[in-house]
Write an enzyme that holds these catalytic residues in place. Structure first.
Site, short mmCIF file in Angstrom:
data_model
loop_
_atom_site.label_atom_id
_atom_site.label_comp_id
_atom_site.label_asym_id
_atom_site.label_seq_id
_atom_site.Cartn_x
_atom_site.Cartn_y
_atom_site.Cartn_z
N ARG A 292 3.57 -1.70 -5.72
CA ARG A 292 3.79 -2.76 -4.73
C ARG A 292 3.62 -4.19 -5.24
NH1 ARG A 292 -0.18 -0.09 -0.54
NH2 ARG A 292 -1.05 0.35 -2.57
N ARG B 263 11.50 0.63 -1.85
CA ARG B 263 10.72 1.39 -0.87
C ARG B 263 11.23 1.13 0.55
NH1 ARG B 263 4.45 1.58 1.01
NH2 ARG B 263 5.26 0.38 2.73
N TYR C 236 -9.32 15.42 -1.79
CA TYR C 236 -8.39 15.04 -0.71
C TYR C 236 -8.10 16.21 0.21
CZ TYR C 236 -7.61 10.56 -2.99
OH TYR C 236 -7.79 9.31 -3.52
N ARG D 136 -0.11 3.06 -12.59
CA ARG D 136 0.59 2.53 -11.40
C ARG D 136 1.50 1.36 -11.73
NH1 ARG D 136 -1.96 3.33 -6.12
NH2 ARG D 136 -2.88 5.38 -6.21
N ASP E 251 3.34 11.13 -6.81
CA ASP E 251 1.94 10.98 -6.41
C ASP E 251 1.21 12.28 -6.70
OD1 ASP E 251 0.22 8.91 -4.85
OD2 ASP E 251 -0.42 10.87 -4.17
O1 CP3 Z 1 1.42 5.14 -12.45
C1 CP3 Z 1 2.52 5.16 -11.85
O2 CP3 Z 1 3.26 4.15 -11.77
C2 CP3 Z 1 3.01 6.47 -11.29
C3 CP3 Z 1 2.89 6.62 -9.88
C4 CP3 Z 1 1.56 7.04 -9.26
C5 CP3 Z 1 1.29 6.80 -7.89
N1 CP3 Z 1 0.12 7.39 -7.58
C6 CP3 Z 1 2.17 6.04 -6.98
C7 CP3 Z 1 1.62 5.53 -5.72
C8 CP3 Z 1 0.48 7.75 -9.77
C9 CP3 Z 1 0.22 8.23 -11.20
C10 CP3 Z 1 -0.42 7.97 -8.70
C11 CP3 Z 1 -1.67 8.74 -8.85
C12 CP3 Z 1 -2.61 8.82 -7.72
N2 CP3 Z 1 -2.32 8.91 -6.39
C13 CP3 Z 1 -4.01 8.93 -7.87
C14 CP3 Z 1 -4.75 9.02 -9.18
C15 CP3 Z 1 -4.93 7.70 -9.83
C16 CP3 Z 1 -5.70 6.70 -9.02
O3 CP3 Z 1 -5.12 5.66 -8.69
O4 CP3 Z 1 -6.89 6.97 -8.77
C17 CP3 Z 1 -4.56 9.02 -6.58
C18 CP3 Z 1 -6.03 9.13 -6.23
C19 CP3 Z 1 -3.47 9.01 -5.65
C20 CP3 Z 1 -3.54 9.15 -4.18
C21 CP3 Z 1 -2.99 7.98 -3.50
N3 CP3 Z 1 -1.65 7.65 -3.43
C22 CP3 Z 1 -3.72 7.00 -2.80
C23 CP3 Z 1 -5.23 6.97 -2.65
C24 CP3 Z 1 -2.77 6.09 -2.29
C25 CP3 Z 1 -3.04 4.94 -1.38
C26 CP3 Z 1 -3.73 3.83 -2.05
C27 CP3 Z 1 -2.75 2.80 -2.44
O5 CP3 Z 1 -2.85 2.28 -3.57
O6 CP3 Z 1 -1.94 2.45 -1.59
C28 CP3 Z 1 -1.51 6.50 -2.75
C29 CP3 Z 1 -0.21 5.81 -2.52
C30 CP3 Z 1 0.59 5.40 -3.72
N4 CP3 Z 1 0.80 6.19 -4.83
C31 CP3 Z 1 1.28 4.18 -3.90
C32 CP3 Z 1 1.94 4.26 -5.13
C33 CP3 Z 1 2.87 3.24 -5.76
C34 CP3 Z 1 1.37 3.05 -2.89
C35 CP3 Z 1 2.22 3.57 -1.79
C36 CP3 Z 1 3.10 2.56 -1.17
O7 CP3 Z 1 4.14 2.17 -1.75
O8 CP3 Z 1 2.78 2.21 -0.04
#
Ligand code: CP3
Length: 356
Positions: free
Chosen positions: A30, A39, A153, A26, A76
């Site tokens: 944010r 964003r 999910y 990640r 994502d």
């Molecule tokens: O690593 C990176 O920079 C690549 C981008 C990436 C995102 N999500 C961007 C994201 C990657 C590799 C993921 C993987 C992901 N997404 C996983 C597996 C890894 C982990 O963290 O367990 C999972 C379970 C998800 C599902 C997901 N997406 C959740 C549970 C959430 C909400 C939780 C949160 O942190 O807000 C997201 C949203 C998300 N995916 C964000 C980002 C940058 C935040 C969204 C925003 O900008 O509001």
């Protein structure tokens, strides 16, 4: 052709390196003000994912700030079930949700793997655009959720604290869960192979929720399908090896099993000692991890000390990709990431001099 900085690929293949490569799960997100700005321009998170040029822009942001050794595609894991028609949306402050969770037997029978070049075209376009923008400076990582983590999910309809719906299905109707996992394994294999065709130079499977299972259920419902995916992946593209990383959060007790499915590297969360992990599986695979993301909230000297502890615990020689044990927290002070990345490089460069 390998990128100019190929430390990350070399460490995954356990080839000699000048110092330990580092990237952060990640890393675009944010905690970076410039991400929040892009964003805001996109309107919301999903629109950002679905715009190849904006996804490219945020992929590059952490590389402009920090001396990172790899870029990861901005997207994502839940775009795959979205492409299967489940209707992904993000409710403000509640995380991801699906409009049509997968619960009915008929819907499970009808589930199909999407064609990534059609239904996930925007991801493929982002991969190609990011590769052009990187111009062979550092490698680009593609990724997918694991079949099991995606199923969590899809069945729950969003995040869950206890996976009650999913686990009820697992124990009562394992046939239905196996059907979902078969389709997901096909979908994930096709999706990662398409990313490789478009330019991804390594791939990572995120099995975020495998660690919530019993040992028996982990083998049957998660590892089995991870193995199917790994065995179906293109191992080379344009003459270059495409290494594959498998990360099961909470999988520390199953490392030998994970290392034996044919992946090149195993991701560790922060609960396993990386030196022990190396003694257990370091002759088979590279290791990635395993800095506690919460340690980034400590003062810079403590961040540096903890980074050195992990580098020293792995020890000399190649086969370590430094990373966090899970995604970076949104409230992380960005300047502590500079300390982390620079400490890993400087401290391990010293180590590699001593061991050579
Ligand atoms: O690593 C990176 O920079 C690549 C981008 C990436 C995102 N999500 C961007 C994201 C990657 C590799 C993921 C993987 C992901 N997404 C996983 C597996 C890894 C982990 O963290 O367990 C999972 C379970 C998800 C599902 C997901 N997406 C959740 C549970 C959430 C909400 C939780 C949160 O942190 O807000 C997201 C949203 C998300 N995916 C964000 C980002 C940058 C935040 C969204 C925003 O900008 O509001």
């Amino acid at each position: 052709m390998r990128p100019k900085n190929d430390r990350f690929l070399r460490a995954l293949l356990r080839e000699p390196v000048d110092c330990t490569p580092v990237w952060l799960m990640r890393q675009a997100g944010r905690y970076l003000p410039e991400y929040c700005e892009t964003r805001r321009r996109a309107g919301d998170f999903l629109s950002l994912c679905k715009s190849p040029s904006l996804a490219c822009e945020v992929t590059l942001q952490p590389l402009a700030r920090y001396d990172l050794d790899a870029a990861i595609l901005f997207s994502d894991i839940l775009t795959v079930p979205d492409a299967m028609g489940l209707g992904l949306y993000f409710a403000e402050g509640e995380g991801p949700k699906f409009e049509r969770p997968l619960r009915e037997e008929w819907a499970i029978r009808d589930l199909q793997a999407p064609d990534p070049n059609v239904h996930l075209r925007y991801v493929m376009d982002a991969v190609a655009e990011i590769r052009r923008a990187l111009a062979d400076s550092v490698p680009l990582i593609g990724f997918s959720g694991s079949p099991f983590t995606l199923a969590c999910y899809m069945v729950e309809g969003g995040g869950s604290a206890d996976f009650r719906t999913l686990k009820t299905m697992l124990y009562d109707r394992p046939d239905l869960l196996h059907r979902i996992l078969e389709v997901n394994a096909q979908a994930v294999t096709d999706y990662l192979n398409a990313q490789i065709e478009c330019g991804a130079q390594a791939v990572q499977l995120f099995d975020t929720w495998g660690g919530a299972l019993s040992a028996a259920a982990y083998n049957e419902f998660s590892l089995n399908y991870l193995q199917k995916v790994v065995q179906g992946l293109k191992k080379t593209h344009n003459g270059e090896r495409i290494p594959c990383i498998v990360f099961t959060k909470g999988g520390g007790q199953w490392l030998e099993a994970i290392a034996s499915i044919g992946c090149d590297a195993v991701g560790l969360d922060w609960t396993t000692d990386i030196g022990d992990a190396r003694r257990r599986i370091g002759d088979k695979v590279a290791l990635q991890g395993n800095f506690d993301p919460m340690a980034l909230f400590a003062s810079p000297d403590k961040v540096a000390a903890e980074a050195r502890r992990i580098v020293d615990s792995f020890g000399g020689g190649s086969g370590h990709v430094f990373n966090l044990g899970h995604g970076i927290n949104q409230f992380t002070p960005p300047e502590n990431v500079t300390t982390l990345v620079d400490t890993v490089h400087n401290h391990s460069r010293k180590n590699s001099r001593q061991s050579s």
